[in-house]
Design an enzyme around this catalytic site. Sequence first.
Site, PDB file in Angstrom:
ATOM      1  N   HIS A   1       0.863  -1.190   0.000  1.00  0.00           N
ATOM      2  CA  HIS A   1       0.000   0.000   0.000  1.00  0.00           C
ATOM      3  C   HIS A   1       0.894   1.231   0.000  1.00  0.00           C
ATOM      4  O   HIS A   1       2.085   1.144   0.330  1.00  0.00           O
ATOM      5  CB  HIS A   1      -0.954   0.010   1.201  1.00  0.00           C
ATOM      6  CG  HIS A   1      -0.251   0.056   2.531  1.00  0.00           C
ATOM      7  ND1 HIS A   1       0.398   1.171   3.015  1.00  0.00           N
ATOM      8  CD2 HIS A   1      -0.091  -0.896   3.494  1.00  0.00           C
ATOM      9  CE1 HIS A   1       0.910   0.924   4.200  1.00  0.00           C
ATOM     10  NE2 HIS A   1       0.634  -0.331   4.523  1.00  0.00           N
TER      11      HIS A   1
ATOM     12  N   ASP B   1      -2.362 -19.380  12.740  1.00  0.00           N
ATOM     13  CA  ASP B   1      -1.206 -19.971  13.413  1.00  0.00           C
ATOM     14  C   ASP B   1      -1.100 -19.429  14.835  1.00  0.00           C
ATOM     15  O   ASP B   1      -0.922 -18.223  15.052  1.00  0.00           O
ATOM     16  CB  ASP B   1       0.065 -19.644  12.625  1.00  0.00           C
ATOM     17  CG  ASP B   1       1.218 -20.560  12.976  1.00  0.00           C
ATOM     18  OD1 ASP B   1       1.507 -20.707  14.172  1.00  0.00           O
ATOM     19  OD2 ASP B   1       1.822 -21.128  12.042  1.00  0.00           O
TER      20      ASP B   1
ATOM     21  N   SER C   1       2.913  -4.894   7.147  1.00  0.00           N
ATOM     22  CA  SER C   1       2.436  -4.666   5.782  1.00  0.00           C
ATOM     23  C   SER C   1       3.514  -5.010   4.764  1.00  0.00           C
ATOM     24  O   SER C   1       4.650  -4.572   4.885  1.00  0.00           O
ATOM     25  CB  SER C   1       2.033  -3.198   5.593  1.00  0.00           C
ATOM     26  OG  SER C   1       0.892  -2.891   6.335  1.00  0.00           O
TER      27      SER C   1
END
Length: 405
Positions: free
Chosen positions: A223, A351, A366
């Site tokens: 992003h 997980d 990110s």
Amino acid sequence: MRIRKIMSKAAASLLFAALAGLFTTAHYYSQRLPDVLTAEVNAEVHIAEYPEISLCSGDTDEIFPMDADRATLSLFGAIPVKNVQLKQAEAPTLIVGGRPFGIKLLMEGVMVTGLGDVEADSGTSVCPAAEAGIETGDIVRSANGTVLTSNLQLQALITKSGGSPIRLSVQRDDSSFETVMKPVFSEQSGQWKGGMWVRDSIAGIGTMTFIDKETGRFAGLGHPICDSDTGGIVPLHSGEAVPIDITDAKRGEKGIPGELRGRFAAGSSFGTLDSNSGCGIFGALNEESFAEISAESREFKLGYRQDITTGEAEVWTTVNGDKPQNYAINIEKIDYTSEDSTRNMMIRITDERLIEASGGIIQGMSGSPIIQNNKIIGAVTHVFVADPTCGYAIFAENMADCINK
């Protein structure tokens, strides 16, 4: 005769119902299937998430010729549901990322982050920048013909102006304009002021997604880097990717995003950053970093959007130490038609090791690559504040399209 009429009406009703059903089905798939597909030349193309859909073009049902640029997606090979654009390319082999890096950006110009009145000697308050038509989020590119590269540079020009008008070149979104700002003398500070706050640089932590083994260029974040005050994409003049020592991973909790914490390694660098786009941040590794990362990292082919299916996958990320680890996730939804190119998938961390260490997805994660069926198919981009085990991911294909732009 009457029986024939009844049978004829029944047949017409059945035909109408069948046609209505086909139209509804075609509309359903048309709204969910992608508008564009990229595939290797002469490869069979299937939509993994919709196995009942096949691609037809030219003389064959599933293999398209070299010159094809349009094709039809059909249901069970018989019912056309959508025309799509075809792009042909060889899927590159990529070096997987997953390691965090420090981001240092210098802006192209200075970004206006706020406006405020200046108390003039007459006792009145005025905002010179606002009177010149400047708004929060604007990028001031130059002043009196001098290209701006820092906040200090602009402030020096205003301070030395003596109140003389200053010609400014300003960018707002995709357009530019010229304006004149007349500084005001502040009784409070004893200096000439423009009535605006600006930012010239930004720093943070992100995660590398992949590296192109042929060029040494890398992609990260998934992003854009945006200004925290204005929300606008930061215009990049120059930048550096630096190694970072992770000191802590603040756990994310419901309503409170977590974050990776660390410090930039002094005097060292992975390479340069040269693009901050809607699909992430991109740059080039230096030779030493490229050789080091290549030697200790795995390689995967790029997975195109049609290769992705809901279900099990892995995310490669680093929440402690300096080496990425792979953790189990579940892809819960795929959105081929999202207007936001960074929110193509909805994922859930499954997980327990990662949930225990970080609470799920946290800031700084990110760009963490997502692997499914031995292909890099996406990267983490956003976390759900209400549930840090869930978030959004971008198609890796979108990032690969931007890496050399």
